[in-house]
Design a protein around this motif. Structure first.
Motif, PDB file in Angstrom:
ATOM      1  N   UNK A  41      40.774  55.580  58.035  1.00 42.89           N
ATOM      2  CA  UNK A  41      40.158  54.276  57.765  1.00 42.89           C
ATOM      3  C   UNK A  41      38.640  54.377  57.866  1.00 42.89           C
ATOM      4  N   UNK A  42      38.144  55.088  58.867  1.00 43.27           N
ATOM      5  CA  UNK A  42      36.700  55.179  59.089  1.00 43.27           C
ATOM      6  C   UNK A  42      35.970  55.908  57.967  1.00 43.27           C
ATOM      7  N   UNK A  43      36.680  56.722  57.201  1.00 41.41           N
ATOM      8  CA  UNK A  43      36.055  57.420  56.075  1.00 41.41           C
ATOM      9  C   UNK A  43      35.478  56.452  55.039  1.00 41.41           C
ATOM     10  N   UNK A  44      35.952  55.203  55.045  1.00 36.86           N
ATOM     11  CA  UNK A  44      35.638  54.314  53.928  1.00 36.86           C
ATOM     12  C   UNK A  44      34.923  53.028  54.335  1.00 36.86           C
ATOM     13  N   UNK A  45      34.375  52.973  55.542  1.00 34.77           N
ATOM     14  CA  UNK A  45      33.613  51.788  55.943  1.00 34.77           C
ATOM     15  C   UNK A  45      32.230  52.199  56.432  1.00 34.77           C
ATOM     16  N   UNK A  46      31.338  51.219  56.490  1.00 35.99           N
ATOM     17  CA  UNK A  46      29.952  51.441  56.911  1.00 35.99           C
ATOM     18  C   UNK A  46      29.890  51.416  58.440  1.00 35.99           C
ATOM     19  N   UNK A  78      38.882  46.716  59.983  1.00 37.23           N
ATOM     20  CA  UNK A  78      37.666  47.432  59.612  1.00 37.23           C
ATOM     21  C   UNK A  78      36.890  46.697  58.527  1.00 37.23           C
ATOM     22  N   UNK A  79      37.588  46.211  57.503  1.00 39.33           N
ATOM     23  CA  UNK A  79      36.909  45.513  56.410  1.00 39.33           C
ATOM     24  C   UNK A  79      36.289  44.201  56.875  1.00 39.33           C
ATOM     25  N   UNK A  80      36.986  43.472  57.735  1.00 37.98           N
ATOM     26  CA  UNK A  80      36.443  42.200  58.201  1.00 37.98           C
ATOM     27  C   UNK A  80      35.260  42.416  59.141  1.00 37.98           C
ATOM     28  N   UNK A  81      35.300  43.456  59.950  1.00 38.19           N
ATOM     29  CA  UNK A  81      34.132  43.786  60.777  1.00 38.19           C
ATOM     30  C   UNK A  81      32.946  44.195  59.902  1.00 38.19           C
ATOM     31  N   UNK A 123      35.301  40.542  50.042  1.00 35.60           N
ATOM     32  CA  UNK A 123      34.342  41.545  50.497  1.00 35.60           C
ATOM     33  C   UNK A 123      34.242  42.740  49.551  1.00 35.60           C
ATOM     34  N   UNK A 124      35.343  43.159  48.934  1.00 34.11           N
ATOM     35  CA  UNK A 124      35.329  44.432  48.197  1.00 34.11           C
ATOM     36  C   UNK A 124      35.376  44.301  46.678  1.00 34.11           C
ATOM     37  N   UNK A 125      35.838  43.156  46.135  1.00 30.71           N
ATOM     38  CA  UNK A 125      36.009  43.074  44.681  1.00 30.71           C
ATOM     39  C   UNK A 125      34.678  42.978  43.945  1.00 30.71           C
ATOM     40  N   UNK A 136      43.548  50.729  48.502  1.00 30.99           N
ATOM     41  CA  UNK A 136      43.972  51.969  47.844  1.00 30.99           C
ATOM     42  C   UNK A 136      43.153  53.179  48.288  1.00 30.99           C
ATOM     43  N   UNK A 137      41.950  52.975  48.798  1.00 22.96           N
ATOM     44  CA  UNK A 137      41.147  54.099  49.279  1.00 22.96           C
ATOM     45  C   UNK A 137      41.792  54.786  50.482  1.00 22.96           C
TER      46      UNK A 137
END
Length: 462
Positions: free
Chosen positions: A170-175, A353-356, A279-281, A340-341
């Motif tokens: 999961x951490x590979x794909x967030x800031x 992770x995405x909401x944070x 957040x992602x679209x 999908x990532x």
């Protein structure tokens, strides 16, 4: 209720039953052998001994059924790696990490403690779609398995790195840096399920302060484990009490996530996918959801220039559409978010992770972000199944709502320009679900009652 009356649910979501009644070690071993035989047949040109990763949620019956499933799999020549207590997405990701041919999760997801189950996964971590699930179920029912002799039995190994592997994926794909700098505080209710360790590892690595409720994986649920509003009053109170930025509620196998805002308000499972999609679209992207998911997603996608695709209810069905349409994000209105990532599996850690990341990037509060999404009122109703009820749904609704737009790929969904209602039998419980969405609760309840009236049931309790 006697063993002969206890439900044994067989569907695209796997097998679920009542512990010691419809679900026994013998039943689970037989299902394991059926799944293993199907894997061998599917992979016969590649391997004689499919490798299967097996994990379980924290229910007291889990270890017993994990051993039974292992016995069934090894009895037909599968090689098994046991990873112990792990979230459903954790098992799926671990399977891909170990390049396994399949996976098994011993779980009954959000169902009460009397239930447990067997969820099969393919090599890609996704549950077999309806056509493949039907073959596995037929093998189980007909005991169509190919047991092996002692010379073909394979070793069972143990691996306890699933939590770390899941979190790192999961951490590979967030800031990470932005989230660390934001100094966020989250309250997490892990309901004594499988997701507590993974949630803590993730948030610790993101420098998110965590107030953790029911983190230990005892399997003794402190409240009804489905992460709906009526079950999360304590979480909402604690978020407000400690002045946290967000509250997260996992279900027992941690594939669903409900959200509490910074004011201690339950904003719901429907908002998990909606907020993550917002957040992602981007323009030209695709997203997917099932027929029972809020049209908030349609509004968000339209604003971003993205397209929405709909599927039948069930994670495997949504994942299949996501793959077909190359969708970057998708899920279900029950708090299931698929990114999908990471993997085409619902994952509460992805939602966290995405909401944070969203809070860190937007530098505002969650209530303000939620208020920016066009609001609808969604009402979710359920009725215990009676003999013959399932057969009535489609013909009755087609007759009553014949002049509206209708989708029959999963039960019956009826659409108007500004509202919809969806009636279907559950894949995981012996119930019928009726879900309606409209501009306000009164209109949504009216839709529920139109279906109840048509099918001859009492009106929705207000």
């Amino acid at each position: 209720m006697g063993a002969s009356e206890a439900p044994l649910m067989l569907s695209v979501s796997g097998m679920r039953g009542w512990v010691g009644q419809s679900l026994t070690p013998e039943v689970v071993a037989r299902y394991g052998a059926a799944f293993g035989s199907w894997l061998k047949e599917s992979l016969k040109s590649e391997t004689k001994h499919p490798h299967v990763v097996i994990g379980r949620d924290s229910r007291p019956s889990g270890e017993m059924f994990e051993n039974a499933a292992t016995a069934g799999l090894t009895s037909v020549g599968c090689k098994v790696t046991k990873i112990g207590i792990a979230s459903t997405p954790g098992v799926a990701i671990m399977g891909k990490h170990l390049q396994a041919d399949g996976g098994v999760v011993v779980t009954a997801s959000h169902n009460p403690i009397i239930w447990n189950g067997f969820k099969a996964l393919r090599h890609d971590g996704v549950a077999p779609p309806a056509d493949q699930a039907a073959i596995i179920i037929q093998r189980f029912q007909e005991n169509d398995v190919q047991y092996v002799g002692v010379d073909e039995l394979q070793p069972v190994s143990i691996n306890h790195s699933a939590a770390e592997v899941h979190v790192e994926k999961v951490l590979e794909h967030v800031d990470i840096d932005a989230i660390k700098k934001a100094g966020l505080h989250a309250v997490v209710d892990s309901v004594h399920g499988a997701g507590g360790l993974e949630a803590k590892l993730l948030l610790d690595k993101l420098n998110v302060k965590i107030t953790h409720l029911y983190a230990e994986p005892t399997g003794i649920f402190p409240h009804i484990p489905e992460p709906t509003k009526e079950n999360l009053s304590e979480l909402a109170s604690v978020v407000k009490e400690v002045n946290a930025d967000i509250g997260f509620a996992q279900d027992p196998d941690a594939d669903r996530l409900a959200v509490i805002d910074n004011n201690g308000k339950y904003i719901g499972e429907e908002y998990t996918l909606a907020l993550c999609a917002k957040h992602v679209l981007s323009n030209g992207d695709a997203t997917a959801a099932n027929l029972s998911t809020s049209r908030m997603l349609d509004d968000i996608a339209a604003a971003a220039g993205a397209k929405v695709y709909r599927s039948a209810v069930g994670e495997a069905n949504v994942a299949s559409v996501m793959k077909d349409q190359d969708a970057i994000v998708g899920g279900e209105g029950n708090g299931g978010i698929i990114w999908s990532k990471v993997i085409h599996v619902r994952d509460s850690l992805v939602g966290m992770a995405l909401l944070c990341e969203m809070l860190a990037h937007q530098n505002t509060t969650l209530d303000k972000i939620a208020e920016s999404i066009p609001a609808y009122s969604i009402v979710k109703d359920k009725i215990n199944l009676e003999l013959g009820m399932a057969d009535k749904i489609k013909p009755t609704m087609l007759e009553v709502f014949h002049d509206q737009r209708i989708d029959t790929q999963d039960g019956v969904r009826v659409d108007w320009p500004d509202k919809w209602v969806h009636a279907r039998t559950s894949n995981t419980e012996p119930i019928m679900r009726i879900i309606a969405e409209a501009k306000n609760e009164k209109e949504a309840i009216d839709l529920i009652n139109q279906v109840r009236d048509a099918l001859g049931f009492n009106r929705y309790p207000e």
